[in-house]
Motif scaffolding. Structure first.
Motif, PDB file in Angstrom:
ATOM      1  N   LEU A 101       8.230  45.962  47.981  1.00 41.50           N
ATOM      2  CA  LEU A 101       6.919  45.381  48.457  1.00 41.50           C
ATOM      3  C   LEU A 101       6.376  46.388  49.495  1.00 41.50           C
ATOM      4  O   LEU A 101       5.071  46.787  49.296  1.00 41.50           O
ATOM      5  CB  LEU A 101       7.183  43.961  49.050  1.00 41.50           C
ATOM      6  N   VAL A 102       7.330  46.745  50.399  1.00 37.16           N
ATOM      7  CA  VAL A 102       6.841  47.825  51.313  1.00 37.16           C
ATOM      8  C   VAL A 102       6.349  48.987  50.691  1.00 37.16           C
ATOM      9  O   VAL A 102       5.380  49.722  51.175  1.00 37.16           O
ATOM     10  CB  VAL A 102       7.845  48.190  52.485  1.00 37.16           C
ATOM     11  N   PHE A 103       6.781  49.611  49.697  1.00 34.52           N
ATOM     12  CA  PHE A 103       6.545  50.811  49.074  1.00 34.52           C
ATOM     13  C   PHE A 103       5.421  50.652  48.181  1.00 34.52           C
ATOM     14  O   PHE A 103       4.578  51.519  48.473  1.00 34.52           O
ATOM     15  CB  PHE A 103       7.844  51.209  47.772  1.00 34.52           C
ATOM     16  N   GLY A 104       5.169  49.375  47.642  1.00 35.61           N
ATOM     17  CA  GLY A 104       3.906  49.284  47.025  1.00 35.61           C
ATOM     18  C   GLY A 104       2.535  49.066  48.051  1.00 35.61           C
ATOM     19  O   GLY A 104       1.633  49.832  47.903  1.00 35.61           O
ATOM     20  N   VAL A 105       2.662  48.636  49.192  1.00 34.36           N
ATOM     21  CA  VAL A 105       1.835  48.518  50.216  1.00 34.36           C
ATOM     22  C   VAL A 105       1.716  49.986  50.697  1.00 34.36           C
ATOM     23  O   VAL A 105       0.355  50.381  51.078  1.00 34.36           O
ATOM     24  CB  VAL A 105       2.131  47.660  51.327  1.00 34.36           C
ATOM     25  N   VAL A 106       2.692  50.812  51.025  1.00 39.44           N
ATOM     26  CA  VAL A 106       2.480  52.194  51.632  1.00 39.44           C
ATOM     27  C   VAL A 106       1.463  52.916  50.567  1.00 39.44           C
ATOM     28  O   VAL A 106       0.741  53.665  50.804  1.00 39.44           O
ATOM     29  CB  VAL A 106       3.822  52.738  51.747  1.00 39.44           C
ATOM     30  N   LEU A 107       1.943  52.913  49.309  1.00 41.60           N
ATOM     31  CA  LEU A 107       1.231  53.622  48.125  1.00 41.60           C
ATOM     32  C   LEU A 107      -0.050  52.990  48.037  1.00 41.60           C
ATOM     33  O   LEU A 107      -1.058  53.933  47.993  1.00 41.60           O
ATOM     34  CB  LEU A 107       1.776  53.378  46.826  1.00 41.60           C
ATOM     35  N   GLY A 108      -0.427  51.865  48.222  1.00 41.85           N
ATOM     36  CA  GLY A 108      -1.746  51.364  48.224  1.00 41.85           C
ATOM     37  C   GLY A 108      -2.460  52.040  49.400  1.00 41.85           C
ATOM     38  O   GLY A 108      -3.656  52.368  49.219  1.00 41.85           O
ATOM     39  N   VAL A 109      -2.170  51.907  50.565  1.00 35.42           N
ATOM     40  CA  VAL A 109      -2.802  52.442  51.858  1.00 35.42           C
ATOM     41  C   VAL A 109      -3.044  53.820  51.587  1.00 35.42           C
ATOM     42  O   VAL A 109      -3.958  54.390  51.944  1.00 35.42           O
ATOM     43  CB  VAL A 109      -1.924  52.220  53.075  1.00 35.42           C
ATOM     44  N   LEU A 110      -2.120  54.560  51.222  1.00 33.74           N
ATOM     45  CA  LEU A 110      -2.310  56.126  51.026  1.00 33.74           C
ATOM     46  C   LEU A 110      -3.236  56.224  50.133  1.00 33.74           C
ATOM     47  O   LEU A 110      -4.167  57.052  50.225  1.00 33.74           O
ATOM     48  CB  LEU A 110      -0.959  56.570  50.602  1.00 33.74           C
ATOM     49  N   SER A 111      -3.283  55.643  48.923  1.00 30.42           N
ATOM     50  CA  SER A 111      -4.307  55.962  47.827  1.00 30.42           C
ATOM     51  C   SER A 111      -5.714  55.798  48.316  1.00 30.42           C
ATOM     52  O   SER A 111      -6.733  56.410  48.207  1.00 30.42           O
ATOM     53  CB  SER A 111      -4.052  55.068  46.764  1.00 30.42           C
TER      54      SER A 111
END
Length: 305
Positions: A101-111
């Protein structure tokens, strides 16, 4: 022994890294980028700036990866029971749901940051909308409740056509909307062909994919109908965008081949439900080739003019 002991942590680390990569569903990302970059060429009426392409590809990759990770987290219970998905990272417990879940959030923010800073705010907003639609509308609302799950949920996969166009032009027009519609009508035949192959898996976890609740002949008929609309929509780009002769010729030839495959599946489905006779994966693989070559034509057409 020392050499073996030293190699073990490296192997474990590699497994974890590959597990995180797998959560992003790289094959899906490849398909999404295939509908993004050609549209950028078409929007630029030639070769778009390399830096813009790189930024859009990076942002799009992170965005699609984020949506896929959230999907894996939410669907981990059914993924563990399905043959097609039980080897994913979460069912194998290589990655914890919290870490994913943290990984998904980080990817979304970076994108979002990449697209907002190095592309434009409209493209970033469309990317966020696509992630939200895929996670909240398709994954959480539609997938386990209706046979129309991938029809409407598939809208999320159409957004790259809009993002690619707005990355270059900074605005929307009817041209990317037509291409959006092509991907929209392509999605049901593509996904239902795969679902025919794995219908027992979906039935086991109570996901009401159309092939689970309807006979194969009904599914094949729906595939034929959507395929005809898809081909007709693809030809609309010619008058709407004023393409050169290459695109309509390629669209017509590819469409004819795709329709032949769809009608072939329908013909086989009228006589049997046997998977070995239906051979739905033939259409599935053909659908990937169709979309790939069609968007290659979208990219090449302006270069020839």
């Amino acid at each position: 022994m020392l050499a073996v002991d030293e190699a073990q942590p490296k192997a474990a680390f590699r497994d974890v890294v590959m597990a995180y990569v797998g959560l992003t569903k790289p094959r899906v990302i490849e398909l999404l980028l295939l509908t993004t970059v050609p549209v950028m060429f078409f929007a630029a009426r030639g070769v778009p700036p390399l830096g813009l392409v790189v930024a859009t590809v990076i942002g799009g990759t992170l965005s699609a990866g984020s949506a896929s990770v959230f999907n894996c987290v939410y669907d981990r219970d059914i993924d563990e029971q399905m043959r097609r998905t039980r080897r994913r990272a979460l069912p194998r417990h290589i990655v914890t749901p919290a870490a994913a879940l943290v990984f998904g959030v980080v990817l979304g923010v970076l994108s979002t940051v990449v697209l907002a800073v190095w592309v434009n705010l409209l493209s970033a907003a469309l990317s966020v909308t696509a992630i939200a639609f895929y996670v909240f509308v398709y994954t959480m609302l539609l997938k386990r409740r209706t046979t129309q799950n991938i029809v409407w949920g598939g809208i999320a996969g159409c957004f790259p056509t809009l993002i690619g166009w707005t990355a270059v032009t900074g605005e929307l027009s009817w041209v990317p909307v037509v291409l959006f519609a092509v991907v929209f009508f392509w999605t049901p035949p593509h996904t239902w062909a795969l679902a025919l192959r794995y219908r027992e898996d979906y039935a086991q976890v109570d996901v009401p994919m159309l092939p689970v609740v309807k006979p194969a002949r009904n599914v094949a008929l729906q595939i034929v109908l959507y395929s005809w609309v898809m081909v007709g929509t693809s030809l609309l780009l010619w008058p709407v965008a004023g393409t050169g002769p290459l695109y309509p010729v390629v669209a017509l030839v590819l469409g004819a081949v795709f329709l032949a495959q769809a009608h072939g599946l329908h013909r086989r489905a009228r006589g049997t439900e046997e998977l070995s006779v239906l051979q739905p994966m033939r259409l599935f693989h053909s659908s990937n080739l169709y979309l790939s070559l069609l968007f290659v034509a979208v990219a090449i057409d302006p270069l020839l003019r």
